[in-house]
Design a protein around this motif. Structure first.
Motif, PDB file in Angstrom:
ATOM      1  N   GLY A  93      20.092  79.783 -40.823  1.00 44.79           N
ATOM      2  CA  GLY A  93      21.094  79.450 -40.608  1.00 44.79           C
ATOM      3  C   GLY A  93      20.686  79.003 -39.231  1.00 44.79           C
ATOM      4  O   GLY A  93      19.796  77.877 -39.913  1.00 44.79           O
ATOM      5  N   ILE A  94      21.235  77.970 -38.867  1.00 41.87           N
ATOM      6  CA  ILE A  94      21.349  77.443 -37.639  1.00 41.87           C
ATOM      7  C   ILE A  94      20.650  77.931 -36.874  1.00 41.87           C
ATOM      8  O   ILE A  94      19.935  77.107 -35.841  1.00 41.87           O
ATOM      9  CB  ILE A  94      22.430  76.384 -37.293  1.00 41.87           C
ATOM     10  N   SER A 132      17.034  74.937 -50.040  1.00 40.31           N
ATOM     11  CA  SER A 132      18.408  75.366 -49.495  1.00 40.31           C
ATOM     12  C   SER A 132      18.941  74.160 -50.017  1.00 40.31           C
ATOM     13  O   SER A 132      18.211  73.074 -49.728  1.00 40.31           O
ATOM     14  CB  SER A 132      18.499  75.489 -48.306  1.00 40.31           C
ATOM     15  N   MET A 133      20.308  73.872 -49.815  1.00 38.57           N
ATOM     16  CA  MET A 133      20.899  72.684 -50.010  1.00 38.57           C
ATOM     17  C   MET A 133      21.194  71.668 -48.873  1.00 38.57           C
ATOM     18  O   MET A 133      21.373  70.752 -49.086  1.00 38.57           O
ATOM     19  CB  MET A 133      22.632  72.777 -50.479  1.00 38.57           C
ATOM     20  N   VAL A 134      20.426  72.843 -48.088  1.00 41.63           N
ATOM     21  CA  VAL A 134      20.106  72.171 -45.898  1.00 41.63           C
ATOM     22  C   VAL A 134      19.627  70.271 -46.234  1.00 41.63           C
ATOM     23  O   VAL A 134      19.333  69.704 -45.595  1.00 41.63           O
ATOM     24  CB  VAL A 134      19.910  72.691 -45.123  1.00 41.63           C
ATOM     25  N   VAL A 222      26.259  80.871 -50.107  1.00 43.96           N
ATOM     26  CA  VAL A 222      25.932  81.939 -50.597  1.00 43.96           C
ATOM     27  C   VAL A 222      27.435  82.571 -49.958  1.00 43.96           C
ATOM     28  O   VAL A 222      27.276  82.384 -49.056  1.00 43.96           O
ATOM     29  CB  VAL A 222      24.874  82.465 -50.929  1.00 43.96           C
ATOM     30  N   GLY A 235      26.186  81.399 -42.105  1.00 45.07           N
ATOM     31  CA  GLY A 235      27.248  80.423 -42.818  1.00 45.07           C
ATOM     32  C   GLY A 235      28.663  80.827 -42.320  1.00 45.07           C
ATOM     33  O   GLY A 235      29.271  82.175 -42.570  1.00 45.07           O
ATOM     34  N   VAL A 236      29.742  80.098 -43.435  1.00 43.58           N
ATOM     35  CA  VAL A 236      31.450  79.873 -42.579  1.00 43.58           C
ATOM     36  C   VAL A 236      31.652  81.081 -43.189  1.00 43.58           C
ATOM     37  O   VAL A 236      32.594  81.458 -43.108  1.00 43.58           O
ATOM     38  CB  VAL A 236      31.910  79.169 -43.102  1.00 43.58           C
ATOM     39  N   ILE A 239      31.927  84.022 -41.192  1.00 38.02           N
ATOM     40  CA  ILE A 239      32.337  84.653 -40.412  1.00 38.02           C
ATOM     41  C   ILE A 239      34.003  84.468 -40.378  1.00 38.02           C
ATOM     42  O   ILE A 239      34.234  85.063 -39.631  1.00 38.02           O
ATOM     43  CB  ILE A 239      31.606  82.870 -39.257  1.00 38.02           C
ATOM     44  N   ARG A 251      38.971  80.714 -38.088  1.00 35.82           N
ATOM     45  CA  ARG A 251      39.099  78.784 -37.447  1.00 35.82           C
ATOM     46  C   ARG A 251      38.611  78.168 -38.361  1.00 35.82           C
ATOM     47  O   ARG A 251      37.243  78.248 -38.574  1.00 35.82           O
ATOM     48  CB  ARG A 251      38.492  79.029 -36.032  1.00 35.82           C
ATOM     49  N   VAL A 252      39.431  77.409 -38.810  1.00 35.27           N
ATOM     50  CA  VAL A 252      38.864  75.847 -39.728  1.00 35.27           C
ATOM     51  C   VAL A 252      38.698  75.204 -38.561  1.00 35.27           C
ATOM     52  O   VAL A 252      39.859  74.380 -38.608  1.00 35.27           O
ATOM     53  CB  VAL A 252      39.676  75.705 -40.963  1.00 35.27           C
ATOM     54  N   ARG A 260      32.416  71.873 -49.746  1.00 37.66           N
ATOM     55  CA  ARG A 260      31.233  72.777 -50.510  1.00 37.66           C
ATOM     56  C   ARG A 260      31.412  73.925 -51.479  1.00 37.66           C
ATOM     57  O   ARG A 260      32.086  73.312 -51.874  1.00 37.66           O
ATOM     58  CB  ARG A 260      30.810  73.838 -49.485  1.00 37.66           C
ATOM     59  N   ILE A 298      36.423  73.514 -46.990  1.00 33.74           N
ATOM     60  CA  ILE A 298      37.090  75.027 -46.163  1.00 33.74           C
ATOM     61  C   ILE A 298      38.469  75.370 -45.835  1.00 33.74           C
ATOM     62  O   ILE A 298      38.023  76.820 -45.640  1.00 33.74           O
ATOM     63  CB  ILE A 298      36.357  74.710 -44.874  1.00 33.74           C
ATOM     64  N   ARG A 321      31.446  70.211 -35.126  1.00 38.07           N
ATOM     65  CA  ARG A 321      29.517  70.688 -33.782  1.00 38.07           C
ATOM     66  C   ARG A 321      29.343  69.137 -34.966  1.00 38.07           C
ATOM     67  O   ARG A 321      29.252  68.712 -36.259  1.00 38.07           O
ATOM     68  CB  ARG A 321      29.585  72.195 -35.145  1.00 38.07           C
ATOM     69  N   VAL A 325      27.680  68.374 -41.339  1.00 30.52           N
ATOM     70  CA  VAL A 325      27.718  67.130 -41.979  1.00 30.52           C
ATOM     71  C   VAL A 325      29.211  67.869 -43.309  1.00 30.52           C
ATOM     72  O   VAL A 325      29.332  68.670 -42.842  1.00 30.52           O
ATOM     73  CB  VAL A 325      26.356  67.879 -43.711  1.00 30.52           C
TER      74      VAL A 325
END
Ligand code: UD1
Length: 360
Positions: A93-94, A132-134, A222, A235-236, A239, A251-252, A260, A298, A321, A325
């Motif tokens: 995660g971030i 990861s794709m990050v 994932v 990840g979203v 959440i 909340r989008v 994604r 998303i 944020r 990306v």
């Protein structure tokens, strides 16, 4: 094959253990926490790291060692008689930002270095690494005038006025996103991404020096049963799912049109099984995107989850944020060619299941 799964009690790791066992492999696990990932704690957040011993709560039939991947003694015990390692243990995660940097470096980079040294010492010659794709940062785009381009980070004033699409670095036009393949130059934009890329480099060094076989699976987004609940490391999809469970609207952010590739955790687990048996060349690192090949926005993901959950409806907030990306979608061709992997669980079916599945 006798296979050690690190991070065996985590979200992805627990599914990998199940898939390997179903495919007839002899599987053992190593994790800082016991069991198969149902405790609800974020991986890497359990206190007492470094403690090791047989887990009383380990999965039946699985030799599960509770211990830390940075501990050479634990590894020596875990690697005895093992042919291959599937390395899922990581801080993900971030997170909370710069304050988390030392822990990302320690668990992900130092932990992988200790693991690879132990594999070399114990003659274990095959590695499947969870990447990861990050590592790509922003995806690849086509500019009508300049062809293939990689836009830099979006400017804060643009985001603030709702101009969310990245710009061509040469002419400022709005380029179109295209599927990103494994040859795209990496551009890690946070500590997690940097440590995932460092893991790949270390794995390549290990493969070259030992003649071992190393495959890095670059997971896209994932999701699926046992995904950890909403934390700063989530990840979203987790959440949104946690919000729905507690009766809150997802909340989008931005305008909801950021794209994604959501790939189901059982497909990801199957990709690991295929990677373990694949005939990719030794003495080098092979990288493969692991994705569904079916990108969605998303906003679409929020709507699908909310509908399957029975509400509440998502809200699109224009929040942003700075570190995000805009679009990152995968070219899935190499995984198909080298591993024989194609995702089997479609978006609609997967989201219907995830909307009511138990979280970790
Ligand atoms: C995520 C993970 C990353 C992982 C990668 C691949 C995090 C924070 N990011 O990256 O570590 O390697 O998938 O599996 O774990 N968004 C909302 N509402 C929210 C939260 C997020 O709309 O409440 C939006 C974001 O603005 C972004 C998108 O959802 O546009 C995806 O966010 P997120 O899942 O956090 O990050 P990824 O960049 O996809």
């Amino acid at each position: 094959m006798r296979t050690l799964v690190t991070g065996a009690a985590g979200f992805v790791g627990s599914h990998v253990v199940e898939a390997l066992e179903a495919a007839g492999h002899e599987v053992s696990g190593l994790d800082r926490r016991p069991g198969a990932g149902h405790s609800g704690e974020a991986p890497g957040e359990r206190p007492g790291a470094g403690h090791s011993g047989e887990a009383p709560g380990g999965r039946p039939g699985t030799g599960h060692v509770v211990g830390d991947v940075r501990d050479a003694e634990t590894l020596a015990r875990s690697l005895r008689g093992v042919d291959a390692v599937v390395h899922q243990a990581a801080k993900v995660g971030i997170g909370l930002g710069i304050a988390d940097m030392p822990e990302y470096a320690s668990v992900n980079v130092y932990g992988t270095a200790v693991l690879l040294a132990a594999m070399a010492e114990h003659g274990v010659g095959r590695l499947v690494l969870a990447s990861s794709m990050v590592v790509y940062g922003e995806g690849v785009y086509d500019c009508p005038r300049h062809g293939r381009v990689r836009p830099g980070p979006r400017a804060q004033p643009d985001l603030a006025r709702g101009a969310f699409e990245p710009r061509c670095p040469y002419c400022g036009a709005e380029p179109s996103p295209v599927a990103t393949d494994e040859d795209a130059p990496p551009e890690p934009r946070n500590a997690y991404a940097t440590t995932k890329l460092a893991q790949e480099h270390l794995a390549a060094n290990w493969a070259r020096e030992t003649g071992g076989t190393a495959i890095a699976l670059r997971y896209h987004n994932v999701y699926g049963p046992r995904m950890p609940r909403d934390t700063p490391y989530s990840g979203v999809a987790a959440i949104f799912r946690s919000a729905l469970e507690s009766g809150r609207a997802p909340r989008v952010f931005e305008d909801g049109r950021q794209r994604r590739d959501f790939v189901h955790v059982r497909d990801v687990a199957r990709a690991n099984v295929l990677a373990l048996g694949s005939g990719v060349p030794p003495a080098a690192l092979t990288t493969c995107n692991v994705a569904s090949g079916e990108p969605h926005t998303i906003g679409e993901m929020a709507a699908a989850l909310a509908a399957a959950h029975g509400g509440p409806e998502p809200v699109t907030t224009s929040e942003y944020r700075l570190g995000d990306v805009r679009h990152i979608v995968a070219a899935a061709g190499r995984a198909a060619r080298d591993l024989g992997f194609r995702a089997e669980i479609g978006f609609a079916e997967g989201m219907r299941e995830f909307a009511v599945a138990p979280l970790g």
